[in-house]
Design a protein around this motif. Structure first.
Motif, mmCIF file in Angstrom:
data_model
loop_
_atom_site.group_PDB
_atom_site.id
_atom_site.type_symbol
_atom_site.label_atom_id
_atom_site.label_comp_id
_atom_site.label_asym_id
_atom_site.label_seq_id
_atom_site.Cartn_x
_atom_site.Cartn_y
_atom_site.Cartn_z
ATOM 1 N N ILE A 96 0.744 -1.221 0.004
ATOM 2 C CA ILE A 96 -0.134 0.023 -0.062
ATOM 3 C C ILE A 96 0.898 1.330 -0.234
ATOM 4 N N ASP A 99 3.435 2.921 -4.520
ATOM 5 C CA ASP A 99 2.599 2.901 -5.594
ATOM 6 C C ASP A 99 3.940 2.687 -6.809
ATOM 7 N N ARG A 138 -2.406 1.264 13.035
ATOM 8 C CA ARG A 138 -1.691 1.600 11.709
ATOM 9 C C ARG A 138 -0.345 1.330 11.676
ATOM 10 N N ARG A 154 5.881 6.609 5.497
ATOM 11 C CA ARG A 154 4.286 6.631 5.288
ATOM 12 C C ARG A 154 3.509 5.739 6.391
ATOM 13 N N VAL A 156 0.373 3.930 7.373
ATOM 14 C CA VAL A 156 -0.900 3.155 6.531
ATOM 15 C C VAL A 156 -1.870 2.893 7.813
ATOM 16 N N ASN A 157 -3.204 3.032 7.446
ATOM 17 C CA ASN A 157 -4.137 2.614 8.452
ATOM 18 C C ASN A 157 -4.461 1.105 8.194
ATOM 19 N N THR A 160 -8.464 0.488 6.929
ATOM 20 C CA THR A 160 -8.903 1.010 5.745
ATOM 21 C C THR A 160 -8.133 0.934 4.502
ATOM 22 N N GLY A 161 -6.888 0.570 4.978
ATOM 23 C CA GLY A 161 -5.824 0.412 3.719
ATOM 24 C C GLY A 161 -5.651 1.445 2.994
ATOM 25 N N LYS A 162 -5.613 2.767 3.838
ATOM 26 C CA LYS A 162 -5.179 3.930 2.961
ATOM 27 C C LYS A 162 -3.866 4.454 3.873
ATOM 28 N N VAL A 163 -3.130 5.452 2.796
ATOM 29 C CA VAL A 163 -2.036 6.000 3.375
ATOM 30 C C VAL A 163 -2.633 7.053 3.970
ATOM 31 N N GLU A 164 -2.654 7.539 5.399
ATOM 32 C CA GLU A 164 -2.790 8.570 5.963
ATOM 33 C C GLU A 164 -1.862 9.636 6.190
#
Length: 273
Positions: A96, A99, A138, A154, A156-157, A160-164
């Motif tokens: 995640i 990229d 996280r 980075r 990562v949550n 949710t799988g998102k970069v916060e």
């Protein structure tokens, strides 16, 4: 460097022998040939002198049971709360956090595409989440981009799988990864300044040193100190520079502290101060 190894080898062996002897006295080790002997010097039928040494008798023999090694519990795909990150979570957040565009635009310690992975750690909870049992887990992923000497982190949550959050820093040098230590050793072995290291290795083992796999390696980050190094090392700290502490596998340490490997420029230099 050659005299350091020769001078200390005998002391290491002698010191080890003394330590072992002292330990044996302190803990009262039972030596072969005495186990099971009758301390009274007699007994029924002269059993004290005729009995085989080291053979457990009677209840002692029955009490000796073979050891049992229990299998480690299966690791789940996802931890809870402040549980350590699982292997699955680590692999997931690394995917995640990086990229394709960022991968292609960065460079690792070997000069290949993609930044150098340094580590993945469980992130501390936010101030308002400290007492929340349902707070999201996280992870903080750290990379070093050798293309422009940048530390990238980075957050990562995991829920949710998102970069916060993303952070980039120059001049910040966290501890070295195993891959970086190995590459630093490879550069030193291949460089003319590594001749002393190879000579010391041969003195200790009788073999030629050709690969980092022949060594146990510890390392530390080196930062430039005015007046203590040649000009080629002036950017150490901005660049990722290393001092190695190599050790012959199952053998002595080799003193290489005067040598610095700049992983950013892939050059080796000797300290002059």
């Amino acid at each position: 460097m050659r005299t350091t190894v020769r001078r200390h080898l005998g002391k290491v062996v002698a010191g080890t022998a003394i330590a072992v002897a002292a330990t044996a006295v302190m803990v009262g080790i039972t030596l072969p040939g005495t186990a099971g002997a009758d301390d009274t010097g007699g007994g029924k039928g002269g059993q004290s002198t005729g009995q085989a040494a080291g053979q457990p008798q009677g209840d002692a023999a029955a009490a000796v049971q073979p050891g049992v090694v229990e299998a480690a519990p299966a690791e789940g795909t996802k931890g809870e709360g402040r549980d350590p990150l699982t292997d699955d979570e680590i692999a997931r957040v690394e995917r995640i956090a990086l990229d394709r565009q960022q991968f292609n635009a960065s460079e690792d310690v070997d000069g290949d595409r993609g930044p150098q992975r340094l580590g993945v750690d469980l992130a501390e909870p936010a101030a308002d989440e400290v007492d929340d049992p349902d707070a999201p887990r996280r992870a903080v992923v750290s990379f070093y981009d050798y293309k422009d000497d940048t530390l990238v982190t980075r957050t990562v949550n995991l829920d949710t799988g998102k970069v916060e959050g993303t952070g980039t820093q120059h001049g910040v040098q966290p501890p070295l990864s195993a891959a970086e230590q190995t590459e630093a050793a490879s550069l030193l072995i291949a460089d003319p300044l590594g001749a002393g290291l190879k000579a010391d290795f041969k003195d200790a083992t009788g073999k030629e040193l050709s690969s980092p796999e022949q060594l146990q390696i510890a390392a530390m980050i080196y930062r430039a100190v005015p007046g203590a190094e040649p000009a080629v090392l002036d950017k150490c700290g901005e660049h990722r520079c290393v001092r190695l502490l190599p050790k012959v596998r199952n053998g002595p340490w080799i003193d290489a502290r005067s040598l610095v490997i700049d992983l950013s420029t892939r050059k080796v230099a000797r300290l002059t101060g």
